[in-house]
Design a protein around this motif. Structure first.
Motif, PDB file in Angstrom:
ATOM      1  N   ASP A  52     -13.672 -20.833 134.043  1.00  0.00           N
ATOM      2  CA  ASP A  52     -12.572 -21.867 134.973  1.00  0.00           C
ATOM      3  C   ASP A  52     -12.080 -22.968 134.483  1.00  0.00           C
ATOM      4  N   VAL A  53     -10.690 -23.069 134.128  1.00  0.00           N
ATOM      5  CA  VAL A  53     -10.346 -24.229 134.343  1.00  0.00           C
ATOM      6  C   VAL A  53      -9.703 -25.307 135.524  1.00  0.00           C
ATOM      7  N   PRO A  54      -9.939 -26.933 135.353  1.00  0.00           N
ATOM      8  CA  PRO A  54      -9.465 -26.994 136.811  1.00  0.00           C
ATOM      9  C   PRO A  54      -7.759 -27.740 136.415  1.00  0.00           C
ATOM     10  N   ARG A  55      -7.184 -27.821 137.738  1.00  0.00           N
ATOM     11  CA  ARG A  55      -5.638 -27.824 137.710  1.00  0.00           C
ATOM     12  C   ARG A  55      -5.021 -28.326 136.263  1.00  0.00           C
ATOM     13  N   LEU A  56      -5.073 -30.017 136.168  1.00  0.00           N
ATOM     14  CA  LEU A  56      -4.487 -30.077 135.747  1.00  0.00           C
ATOM     15  C   LEU A  56      -5.299 -30.526 134.336  1.00  0.00           C
ATOM     16  N   GLU A  57      -6.081 -29.955 133.647  1.00  0.00           N
ATOM     17  CA  GLU A  57      -6.708 -29.098 132.059  1.00  0.00           C
ATOM     18  C   GLU A  57      -6.118 -28.200 132.072  1.00  0.00           C
ATOM     19  N   PHE A  58      -5.611 -27.319 132.823  1.00  0.00           N
ATOM     20  CA  PHE A  58      -4.621 -25.960 132.703  1.00  0.00           C
ATOM     21  C   PHE A  58      -3.500 -26.379 131.919  1.00  0.00           C
ATOM     22  N   ASP A  59      -2.806 -27.021 132.819  1.00  0.00           N
ATOM     23  CA  ASP A  59      -1.953 -27.556 132.225  1.00  0.00           C
ATOM     24  C   ASP A  59      -1.423 -28.469 131.321  1.00  0.00           C
ATOM     25  N   LEU A  60      -2.124 -28.527 130.934  1.00  0.00           N
ATOM     26  CA  LEU A  60      -1.853 -29.574 129.289  1.00  0.00           C
ATOM     27  C   LEU A  60      -2.608 -28.168 128.569  1.00  0.00           C
ATOM     28  N   LEU A  61      -3.740 -27.722 128.756  1.00  0.00           N
ATOM     29  CA  LEU A  61      -4.132 -26.300 127.698  1.00  0.00           C
ATOM     30  C   LEU A  61      -2.726 -25.510 127.294  1.00  0.00           C
ATOM     31  N   HIS A  95      -8.919 -36.120 128.978  1.00  0.00           N
ATOM     32  CA  HIS A  95      -8.598 -34.466 129.446  1.00  0.00           C
ATOM     33  C   HIS A  95      -8.861 -33.238 128.216  1.00  0.00           C
ATOM     34  N   ILE A  96      -8.153 -34.518 127.080  1.00  0.00           N
ATOM     35  CA  ILE A  96      -8.540 -33.289 125.531  1.00  0.00           C
ATOM     36  C   ILE A  96      -9.869 -32.818 125.527  1.00  0.00           C
ATOM     37  N   ALA A  97     -10.499 -34.614 126.034  1.00  0.00           N
ATOM     38  CA  ALA A  97     -12.345 -34.379 125.934  1.00  0.00           C
ATOM     39  C   ALA A  97     -13.118 -33.516 126.503  1.00  0.00           C
ATOM     40  N   ARG A  98     -12.286 -32.557 127.360  1.00  0.00           N
ATOM     41  CA  ARG A  98     -12.666 -32.427 128.919  1.00  0.00           C
ATOM     42  C   ARG A  98     -12.864 -30.975 128.277  1.00  0.00           C
ATOM     43  N   ARG A 101     -14.604 -29.764 125.098  1.00  0.00           N
ATOM     44  CA  ARG A 101     -15.958 -29.057 125.446  1.00  0.00           C
ATOM     45  C   ARG A 101     -16.163 -27.657 126.364  1.00  0.00           C
ATOM     46  N   ARG A 102     -14.672 -27.612 127.239  1.00  0.00           N
ATOM     47  CA  ARG A 102     -14.652 -26.062 127.688  1.00  0.00           C
ATOM     48  C   ARG A 102     -14.764 -25.037 126.782  1.00  0.00           C
ATOM     49  N   LEU A 103     -14.029 -25.248 125.828  1.00  0.00           N
ATOM     50  CA  LEU A 103     -13.766 -24.277 124.807  1.00  0.00           C
ATOM     51  C   LEU A 103     -15.741 -24.054 123.648  1.00  0.00           C
ATOM     52  N   GLY A 104     -16.061 -24.924 123.997  1.00  0.00           N
ATOM     53  CA  GLY A 104     -17.506 -24.550 123.153  1.00  0.00           C
ATOM     54  C   GLY A 104     -16.788 -24.865 121.743  1.00  0.00           C
ATOM     55  N   PRO A 105     -18.456 -25.154 120.514  1.00  0.00           N
ATOM     56  CA  PRO A 105     -18.891 -25.122 119.499  1.00  0.00           C
ATOM     57  C   PRO A 105     -17.465 -24.993 119.070  1.00  0.00           C
ATOM     58  N   GLY A 106     -17.451 -24.162 118.661  1.00  0.00           N
ATOM     59  CA  GLY A 106     -16.585 -22.581 118.088  1.00  0.00           C
ATOM     60  C   GLY A 106     -14.813 -22.880 118.149  1.00  0.00           C
ATOM     61  N   ARG A 107     -15.052 -23.142 118.824  1.00  0.00           N
ATOM     62  CA  ARG A 107     -12.794 -23.303 119.241  1.00  0.00           C
ATOM     63  C   ARG A 107     -12.557 -24.820 119.489  1.00  0.00           C
ATOM     64  N   ARG A 108     -13.487 -25.842 119.730  1.00  0.00           N
ATOM     65  CA  ARG A 108     -12.796 -26.990 119.915  1.00  0.00           C
ATOM     66  C   ARG A 108     -11.985 -27.176 119.358  1.00  0.00           C
ATOM     67  N   LYS A 109     -11.990 -26.654 117.688  1.00  0.00           N
ATOM     68  CA  LYS A 109     -11.196 -27.528 116.559  1.00  0.00           C
ATOM     69  C   LYS A 109      -9.565 -27.132 116.773  1.00  0.00           C
ATOM     70  N   LEU A 110      -9.345 -25.789 117.937  1.00  0.00           N
ATOM     71  CA  LEU A 110      -8.245 -25.268 118.013  1.00  0.00           C
ATOM     72  C   LEU A 110      -6.922 -26.513 118.311  1.00  0.00           C
ATOM     73  N   ILE A 111      -7.977 -27.588 118.933  1.00  0.00           N
ATOM     74  CA  ILE A 111      -6.486 -28.598 119.637  1.00  0.00           C
ATOM     75  C   ILE A 111      -6.998 -29.893 118.923  1.00  0.00           C
ATOM     76  N   SER A 112      -6.225 -30.395 118.301  1.00  0.00           N
ATOM     77  CA  SER A 112      -6.061 -31.760 116.894  1.00  0.00           C
ATOM     78  C   SER A 112      -5.787 -32.593 117.070  1.00  0.00           C
TER      79      SER A 112
END
Length: 125
Positions: A52-61, A95-98, A101-112
């Motif tokens: 689940d991702v809130p609307r603003l975070e979904f749009d950014l991702l 929103h990037i920080a949030r 956190r949602r992506l988790g430790p193994g995937r957070r580096k995908l957003i550089s």
């Protein structure tokens, strides 16, 4: 008198090749992307698990994932994702920080972070 009309239906090109029939990928095939975005259904799946991702975070991702490896300034992200928002550029950072956190430790580096510029999405090689 009847008129013969030709109707052409244009379908978007298939962006993914058909899945192999066996459960394994052929050698040399790229691994599936860890983040799958369905903009029509507004869903996000990480490694096949829907989150689940809130609307603003979904749009950014979605904006980052649909434009991989492209660096965006905070201002560009604000204009593309939230054009009517009059908040500061720090809104993007929050929103990037949030999202990380949602992506988790193994995937957070995908957003550089691109120092001095902003952010980009780096899919797995």
């Amino acid at each position: 008198m009847t008129s013969d009309k030709l109707h052409i239906i244009l379908a978007p090109p298939c962006t993914q090749p058909p899945a192999p029939l066996s459960g394994t990928q052929p050698s040399g095939a790229a691994a599936p992307e860890p983040i799958q975005i369905d903009t029509a259904a507004r869903t996000v799946a990480i490694d096949g698990r829907q989150i689940d991702v809130p609307r603003l975070e979904f749009d950014l991702l979605a904006h980052l994932v649909l434009n991989p490896r492209r660096a965006f300034t905070r201002q560009q992200l604000m204009a593309a994702v939230w054009p009517d928002c009059r908040s500061s550029d720090r809104t993007v950072d929050v929103h990037i920080a949030r999202l990380r956190r949602r992506l988790g430790p193994g995937r957070r580096k995908l957003i550089s972070t691109v120092f001095g510029i902003g952010y980009k999405y780096l899919p797995t090689p």
